[in-house]
Scaffold this active site. Structure first.
Site, mmCIF file in Angstrom:
data_model
loop_
_atom_site.group_PDB
_atom_site.id
_atom_site.type_symbol
_atom_site.label_atom_id
_atom_site.label_comp_id
_atom_site.label_asym_id
_atom_site.label_seq_id
_atom_site.Cartn_x
_atom_site.Cartn_y
_atom_site.Cartn_z
ATOM 1 N N HIS A 1 -3.144 1.483 4.234
ATOM 2 C CA HIS A 1 -2.975 2.955 4.180
ATOM 3 C C HIS A 1 -2.315 3.255 2.900
ATOM 4 C CE1 HIS A 1 1.104 4.070 6.142
ATOM 5 N NE2 HIS A 1 1.264 3.110 5.281
ATOM 6 N N HIS B 1 -4.449 6.460 7.028
ATOM 7 C CA HIS B 1 -5.117 6.840 5.951
ATOM 8 C C HIS B 1 -6.094 5.911 5.480
ATOM 9 C CE1 HIS B 1 -4.724 10.347 2.534
ATOM 10 N NE2 HIS B 1 -6.024 9.993 2.906
ATOM 11 N N ASP C 1 -3.662 14.000 4.562
ATOM 12 C CA ASP C 1 -2.577 13.162 5.127
ATOM 13 C C ASP C 1 -1.470 14.171 5.655
ATOM 14 O OD1 ASP C 1 -0.182 11.481 5.648
ATOM 15 O OD2 ASP C 1 -0.851 10.038 3.997
ATOM 16 N N ASP D 1 -1.111 6.818 -2.654
ATOM 17 C CA ASP D 1 -1.999 5.746 -2.025
ATOM 18 C C ASP D 1 -3.031 4.771 -2.927
ATOM 19 O OD1 ASP D 1 -0.690 6.580 0.454
ATOM 20 O OD2 ASP D 1 -2.578 7.579 1.145
ATOM 21 N N ASP E 1 -1.230 14.833 0.175
ATOM 22 C CA ASP E 1 -0.357 13.657 0.706
ATOM 23 C C ASP E 1 0.794 13.537 -0.139
ATOM 24 O OD1 ASP E 1 0.284 10.933 1.533
ATOM 25 O OD2 ASP E 1 -1.670 10.365 1.230
ATOM 26 N N ASP F 1 1.642 13.530 6.447
ATOM 27 C CA ASP F 1 2.808 13.278 5.723
ATOM 28 C C ASP F 1 3.203 14.422 4.422
ATOM 29 O OD1 ASP F 1 2.126 11.657 3.367
ATOM 30 O OD2 ASP F 1 2.326 10.051 4.832
ATOM 31 N N HIS G 1 2.277 10.667 -0.622
ATOM 32 C CA HIS G 1 2.165 9.402 -1.258
ATOM 33 C C HIS G 1 0.738 9.524 -2.210
ATOM 34 C CE1 HIS G 1 4.072 8.758 2.538
ATOM 35 N NE2 HIS G 1 4.831 8.110 1.786
ATOM 36 N N GLU H 1 -2.786 10.504 9.639
ATOM 37 C CA GLU H 1 -1.645 9.838 9.820
ATOM 38 C C GLU H 1 -0.741 10.583 10.832
ATOM 39 O OE1 GLU H 1 -0.178 7.255 8.370
ATOM 40 O OE2 GLU H 1 -1.508 6.641 7.078
HETATM 41 N N1 ARG Z 1 3.442 3.454 -0.848
HETATM 42 C C1 ARG Z 1 3.850 3.010 0.361
HETATM 43 C C2 ARG Z 1 2.939 1.710 0.556
HETATM 44 O O1 ARG Z 1 1.941 1.454 -0.182
HETATM 45 C C3 ARG Z 1 3.485 3.965 1.593
HETATM 46 C C4 ARG Z 1 2.180 4.400 1.547
HETATM 47 C C5 ARG Z 1 2.000 5.295 2.721
HETATM 48 N N2 ARG Z 1 0.624 5.753 3.038
HETATM 49 C C6 ARG Z 1 0.090 6.835 3.770
HETATM 50 N N3 ARG Z 1 -1.087 6.958 3.794
HETATM 51 N N4 ARG Z 1 1.167 7.303 4.531
HETATM 52 O O2 ARG Z 1 3.259 0.897 1.587
HETATM 53 MN MN MN Z 2 -2.046 8.844 2.747
HETATM 54 MN MN MN Z 3 1.206 9.856 2.983
#
Ligand code: ARG
Ligand code: MN
Ligand code: MN
Ligand code: MN
Length: 301
Positions: free
Chosen positions: A140, A96, A226, A127, A123, A228, A125, A271
């Site tokens: 990401h 991402h 994303d 991010d 998502d 996930d 998350h 992702e």
């Molecule tokens: N918040 C976590 C980090 O900053 C996970 C981020 C996951 N991001 C994603 N695009 N899958 O490390």
């Molecule tokens: Mn993401």
């Molecule tokens: Mn994510």
């Protein structure tokens, strides 16, 4: 309408190896053929080139900064060229962090084309980390901050303005994993985060009505998807899965309501990690959802 597929085979911003195989997983799952089947003109530009991921620890809170910049530069240039040609860029990630390049190019395009940019961030998350607060240093987890103008200097300002987007330009759907300092950032910036609790209480339909309420005929809608965002039981091929995501049906409705606006002008599909997947299930699911984003429906409309 012409859709341009852009492969960015890298896991440079991720925590787990394997997202670099995402573009080919999407091709194997029939992304090109599906879009053609829906009457779209499709060009597969093949894969962009960039440096290998060094897998070194973070420096000053950021991992692989130089390589992240190189990949995003390639993404930015190609997305900008595709938009200038009047086509719809579909970025096949990759992790991402690549949204920094794609959304920056889209933001620059919107300024010249006098369009209002709206970003839908699908998502688990938010991010919205930055090097000072990120628990991992993985980029990401930082693309939203970079786009808002708060990130490592070499990743900020690419749209030609200090920030590619303002907090009011982005809506988040499906969020259920937010780091401690991200919570503060979300509150301070006033970001519209429709987390899983909001979807549980109001339903996906009302959530999307809220998220899309200010989309009009002058809007360019960018969807950053994303994988996930989905529940890991449906989409096991992701590096940072979090249980409790939207159901398949909820996600389909989300995509259909975006399609109904008729304003989606660019898309990231990121992702997907084939190394963690089960018989390419996650890429196949992504293709189904992308079909809905481009207007596939059960009945004639
Ligand atoms: N918040 C976590 C980090 O900053 C996970 C981020 C996951 N991001 C994603 N695009 N899958 O490390
Ligand atoms: Mn993401
Ligand atoms: Mn994510
Ligand atoms: Mn909004």
């Amino acid at each position: 309408k012409t859709v341009s597929l852009i492969g960015a085979p890298t896991d440079v911003g991720a925590s787990v190896r394997g997202a670099g195989m995402g573009p080919d997983a999407l091709r194997v799952a029939g992304l090109y053929e599906m879009l053609r089947g829906h009457g779209l003109n499709v060009i597969d530009h093949g894969n962009l080139a960039g440096p290998p991921t060094p897998w070194t620890p973070p420096t000053a809170g950021v991992r692989h900064l130089e390589e992240v910049v190189a990949w995003n530069r390639a993404v930015f240039d190609r997305v900008a060229a595709v938009l200038a040609a009047g086509q719809v860029p579909l970025l096949m990630g990759g992790d991402h962090c690549l949204a920094i390049g794609s959304v920056s190019a889209v933001a620059r395009h919107c300024r010249y084309a006098k369009k209002k940019l709206r970003v839908i961030w699908l998502d688990a998350h938010s991010d919205v980390n930055n090097p000072h607060i990120s628990p991992s240093g993985n980029v990401h987890g930082m693309p939203v901050s970079c786009l808002l103008g708060d990130g490592p200097k070499p990743l900020v300002g690419w749209s030609g303005e200090p920030a590619a987007i303002t907090p009011a330009d982005i809506d988040f759907i499906g969020i259920r994993s937010v780091d401690a300092h991200e919570k503060q950032a979300i509150a301070q910036l006033g970001l519209q985060v429709f987390d899983m609790r909001h979807i549980d209480e109001h339903g996906m339909r009302n959530t999307m009505l809220e998220a899309l309420h200010d989309v009009d005929e002058d809007t360019h809608l960018h969807v950053s998807f994303d994988l996930d965002c989905l529940d890991p039981t449906d989409a096991p091929g992701v590096g940072t899965g979090v249980r409790g995501g939207p159901t398949y049906r909820e996600m389909q409705l989300c995509m259909e309501m975006i399609a109904d606006t008729g304003r989606m002008g660019s898309l990231d599909v990121v992702e997907i990690n084939p190394a963690l997947d089960v018989r390419n299930r996650t890429a196949e699911l992504a293709v189904e959802f992308v079909a809905s984003l481009f207007g596939a429906s059960t009945l004639a409309r």
